[in-house]
Design a protein around this motif. Sequence first.
Motif, PDB file in Angstrom:
ATOM      1  N   THR A  81      43.773  65.516  83.798  1.00  0.00           N
ATOM      2  CA  THR A  81      42.556  64.425  83.038  1.00  0.00           C
ATOM      3  C   THR A  81      41.902  64.171  81.385  1.00  0.00           C
ATOM      4  O   THR A  81      41.254  65.573  81.280  1.00  0.00           O
ATOM      5  CB  THR A  81      40.491  64.531  83.744  1.00  0.00           C
ATOM      6  OG1 THR A  81      40.372  64.449  85.144  1.00  0.00           O
ATOM      7  CG2 THR A  81      39.678  62.724  83.740  1.00  0.00           C
ATOM      8  N   LEU A  82      42.925  63.197  81.565  1.00  0.00           N
ATOM      9  CA  LEU A  82      42.395  63.350  79.967  1.00  0.00           C
ATOM     10  C   LEU A  82      40.585  63.128  78.964  1.00  0.00           C
ATOM     11  O   LEU A  82      39.684  62.328  80.057  1.00  0.00           O
ATOM     12  CB  LEU A  82      43.136  61.811  78.913  1.00  0.00           C
ATOM     13  CG  LEU A  82      44.548  61.658  79.302  1.00  0.00           C
ATOM     14  CD1 LEU A  82      45.337  60.907  79.121  1.00  0.00           C
ATOM     15  CD2 LEU A  82      44.972  63.689  79.090  1.00  0.00           C
ATOM     16  N   PRO A  83      40.298  62.885  77.777  1.00  0.00           N
ATOM     17  CA  PRO A  83      38.522  62.610  77.629  1.00  0.00           C
ATOM     18  C   PRO A  83      38.923  61.249  77.006  1.00  0.00           C
ATOM     19  O   PRO A  83      39.435  60.229  78.053  1.00  0.00           O
ATOM     20  CB  PRO A  83      38.514  62.916  75.790  1.00  0.00           C
ATOM     21  CG  PRO A  83      40.040  63.526  76.082  1.00  0.00           C
ATOM     22  CD  PRO A  83      40.950  63.605  77.148  1.00  0.00           C
ATOM     23  N   VAL A  84      36.607  61.149  76.844  1.00  0.00           N
ATOM     24  CA  VAL A  84      36.510  59.773  77.279  1.00  0.00           C
ATOM     25  C   VAL A  84      37.354  58.312  76.262  1.00  0.00           C
ATOM     26  O   VAL A  84      37.262  59.352  74.980  1.00  0.00           O
ATOM     27  CB  VAL A  84      35.209  59.359  77.268  1.00  0.00           C
ATOM     28  CG1 VAL A  84      34.605  57.849  77.574  1.00  0.00           C
ATOM     29  CG2 VAL A  84      34.685  59.764  78.621  1.00  0.00           C
ATOM     30  N   GLY A  85      37.558  57.642  76.341  1.00  0.00           N
ATOM     31  CA  GLY A  85      39.058  56.582  75.931  1.00  0.00           C
ATOM     32  C   GLY A  85      38.178  55.231  75.496  1.00  0.00           C
ATOM     33  O   GLY A  85      37.160  54.600  76.581  1.00  0.00           O
ATOM     34  N   GLN A  86      38.380  55.012  74.202  1.00  0.00           N
ATOM     35  CA  GLN A  86      37.559  52.990  74.441  1.00  0.00           C
ATOM     36  C   GLN A  86      39.290  52.851  73.117  1.00  0.00           C
ATOM     37  O   GLN A  86      40.164  53.302  72.849  1.00  0.00           O
ATOM     38  CB  GLN A  86      36.597  52.661  73.559  1.00  0.00           C
ATOM     39  CG  GLN A  86      36.508  53.415  72.271  1.00  0.00           C
ATOM     40  CD  GLN A  86      35.270  53.228  70.986  1.00  0.00           C
ATOM     41  OE1 GLN A  86      34.503  52.524  72.106  1.00  0.00           O
ATOM     42  NE2 GLN A  86      35.025  53.622  70.132  1.00  0.00           N
ATOM     43  N   ILE A  87      39.597  50.969  73.620  1.00  0.00           N
ATOM     44  CA  ILE A  87      40.287  50.366  72.887  1.00  0.00           C
ATOM     45  C   ILE A  87      39.896  49.854  71.502  1.00  0.00           C
ATOM     46  O   ILE A  87      38.550  50.069  70.890  1.00  0.00           O
ATOM     47  CB  ILE A  87      40.868  48.867  74.226  1.00  0.00           C
ATOM     48  CG1 ILE A  87      40.936  49.669  75.015  1.00  0.00           C
ATOM     49  CG2 ILE A  87      41.142  48.024  72.451  1.00  0.00           C
ATOM     50  CD1 ILE A  87      42.492  49.751  74.804  1.00  0.00           C
ATOM     51  N   LEU A 121      56.607  51.212  72.844  1.00  0.00           N
ATOM     52  CA  LEU A 121      55.790  50.915  74.092  1.00  0.00           C
ATOM     53  C   LEU A 121      55.146  49.658  74.740  1.00  0.00           C
ATOM     54  O   LEU A 121      56.227  49.353  73.841  1.00  0.00           O
ATOM     55  CB  LEU A 121      53.936  51.339  72.842  1.00  0.00           C
ATOM     56  CG  LEU A 121      54.303  53.225  71.915  1.00  0.00           C
ATOM     57  CD1 LEU A 121      53.579  52.486  71.299  1.00  0.00           C
ATOM     58  CD2 LEU A 121      53.788  53.399  73.013  1.00  0.00           C
ATOM     59  N   ASP A 122      54.585  49.458  75.624  1.00  0.00           N
ATOM     60  CA  ASP A 122      54.070  48.295  75.973  1.00  0.00           C
ATOM     61  C   ASP A 122      53.229  47.592  75.138  1.00  0.00           C
ATOM     62  O   ASP A 122      53.634  45.459  75.106  1.00  0.00           O
ATOM     63  CB  ASP A 122      53.582  48.627  76.795  1.00  0.00           C
ATOM     64  CG  ASP A 122      54.382  48.428  78.120  1.00  0.00           C
ATOM     65  OD1 ASP A 122      55.092  48.015  78.989  1.00  0.00           O
ATOM     66  OD2 ASP A 122      54.536  49.900  78.466  1.00  0.00           O
ATOM     67  N   ARG A 123      52.622  47.788  74.114  1.00  0.00           N
ATOM     68  CA  ARG A 123      51.592  47.043  73.122  1.00  0.00           C
ATOM     69  C   ARG A 123      51.703  48.187  71.903  1.00  0.00           C
ATOM     70  O   ARG A 123      51.980  48.737  71.309  1.00  0.00           O
ATOM     71  CB  ARG A 123      50.365  46.770  73.894  1.00  0.00           C
ATOM     72  CG  ARG A 123      50.336  45.889  75.030  1.00  0.00           C
ATOM     73  CD  ARG A 123      50.366  45.249  75.100  1.00  0.00           C
ATOM     74  NE  ARG A 123      48.794  44.347  74.273  1.00  0.00           N
ATOM     75  CZ  ARG A 123      47.773  43.751  74.600  1.00  0.00           C
ATOM     76  NH1 ARG A 123      48.095  43.836  76.378  1.00  0.00           N
ATOM     77  NH2 ARG A 123      46.411  43.557  74.503  1.00  0.00           N
ATOM     78  N   HIS A 124      51.107  46.700  70.938  1.00  0.00           N
ATOM     79  CA  HIS A 124      51.312  46.983  69.637  1.00  0.00           C
ATOM     80  C   HIS A 124      50.140  47.034  68.907  1.00  0.00           C
ATOM     81  O   HIS A 124      50.245  46.774  67.605  1.00  0.00           O
ATOM     82  CB  HIS A 124      52.807  47.070  68.986  1.00  0.00           C
ATOM     83  CG  HIS A 124      54.121  47.292  69.356  1.00  0.00           C
ATOM     84  ND1 HIS A 124      55.189  46.321  69.020  1.00  0.00           N
ATOM     85  CD2 HIS A 124      54.231  48.538  69.639  1.00  0.00           C
ATOM     86  CE1 HIS A 124      56.249  47.453  68.967  1.00  0.00           C
ATOM     87  NE2 HIS A 124      55.097  48.572  69.978  1.00  0.00           N
ATOM     88  N   ASP A 125      49.709  46.548  69.202  1.00  0.00           N
ATOM     89  CA  ASP A 125      48.932  45.408  68.523  1.00  0.00           C
ATOM     90  C   ASP A 125      46.877  46.373  68.959  1.00  0.00           C
ATOM     91  O   ASP A 125      45.333  45.560  69.014  1.00  0.00           O
ATOM     92  CB  ASP A 125      47.956  43.693  69.377  1.00  0.00           C
ATOM     93  CG  ASP A 125      47.582  43.989  71.048  1.00  0.00           C
ATOM     94  OD1 ASP A 125      48.363  45.072  71.443  1.00  0.00           O
ATOM     95  OD2 ASP A 125      47.263  42.909  71.727  1.00  0.00           O
ATOM     96  N   PHE A 126      47.393  47.997  69.256  1.00  0.00           N
ATOM     97  CA  PHE A 126      46.193  48.616  69.710  1.00  0.00           C
ATOM     98  C   PHE A 126      46.458  49.492  70.096  1.00  0.00           C
ATOM     99  O   PHE A 126      47.045  50.106  70.414  1.00  0.00           O
ATOM    100  CB  PHE A 126      45.037  48.376  71.264  1.00  0.00           C
ATOM    101  CG  PHE A 126      45.553  48.699  72.719  1.00  0.00           C
ATOM    102  CD1 PHE A 126      45.410  49.521  73.105  1.00  0.00           C
ATOM    103  CD2 PHE A 126      46.248  47.307  72.939  1.00  0.00           C
ATOM    104  CE1 PHE A 126      45.718  49.917  74.389  1.00  0.00           C
ATOM    105  CE2 PHE A 126      46.968  47.781  73.948  1.00  0.00           C
ATOM    106  CZ  PHE A 126      46.523  48.914  74.700  1.00  0.00           C
TER     107      PHE A 126
END
Length: 221
Positions: A128-134, A155-160
């Motif tokens: 379980t990875l640490p708590v994250g946010q965008i 990567l599927d997205r490059h905007d975040f």
Amino acid sequence: MRYHNLRFDIWVCLALSFLIALGVEKIANPIMAKKYEQHKSEHIVEENNVGGVALDDVVRAQNIEDLFKYDTFTVVSKGIEYRNRGAGYYHGMYLHALTLPSGERVAARINQDAVVSSGDSIFSSDNTLPVGQIVEADLSDDTYFLSQIEHSEKLDRHDFYVDMVGGAEIQSEDSFIGFPIMLMQVAVVVVFFPIFHALGAKLGIFPYFFAPKKKQEEKWD
């Protein structure tokens, strides 16, 4: 090929300066080590905060849609797969290519100290990875970074990217202790080398680099 041997007086002064530098390292090491422990203690993040250990009540994100749906979340990864799919430095931050349970891949900054394994081995258990946010960012503005993190798969997205470090960012021991001490040692050699050589020249042991005006006048007389 030409070989240039340093004069004996230069070797002696360098050796004496290095001895002083070693003494500085011996004194500075325990002081800097204590400061480093203080630095680490100041960056401990509480559970369920960004960068901290994710408890059971934190949302387990399954896909990119979940990442945007919740303010904070975590991701459960198989073994150490989360750090084996590519990585690179983006604006000074080390980001991994994180594969979500859906198979989608995103860039993530991960606090390794807050990863919790469900079994005896971090290599084979669910982690379980640490708590994250965008964090919104244009990852495509650094093409070299993209070539590193996408060396095996895109990567599927490059905007975040996903920030799973937050206030838990800790400098490496080498950058906090090793580099400053190295700079101190270089400064010691730069300062003490001319001092030792000047003293030796004044005592008549070494030749002058630049003879004093009085010596030059005596030579001409």
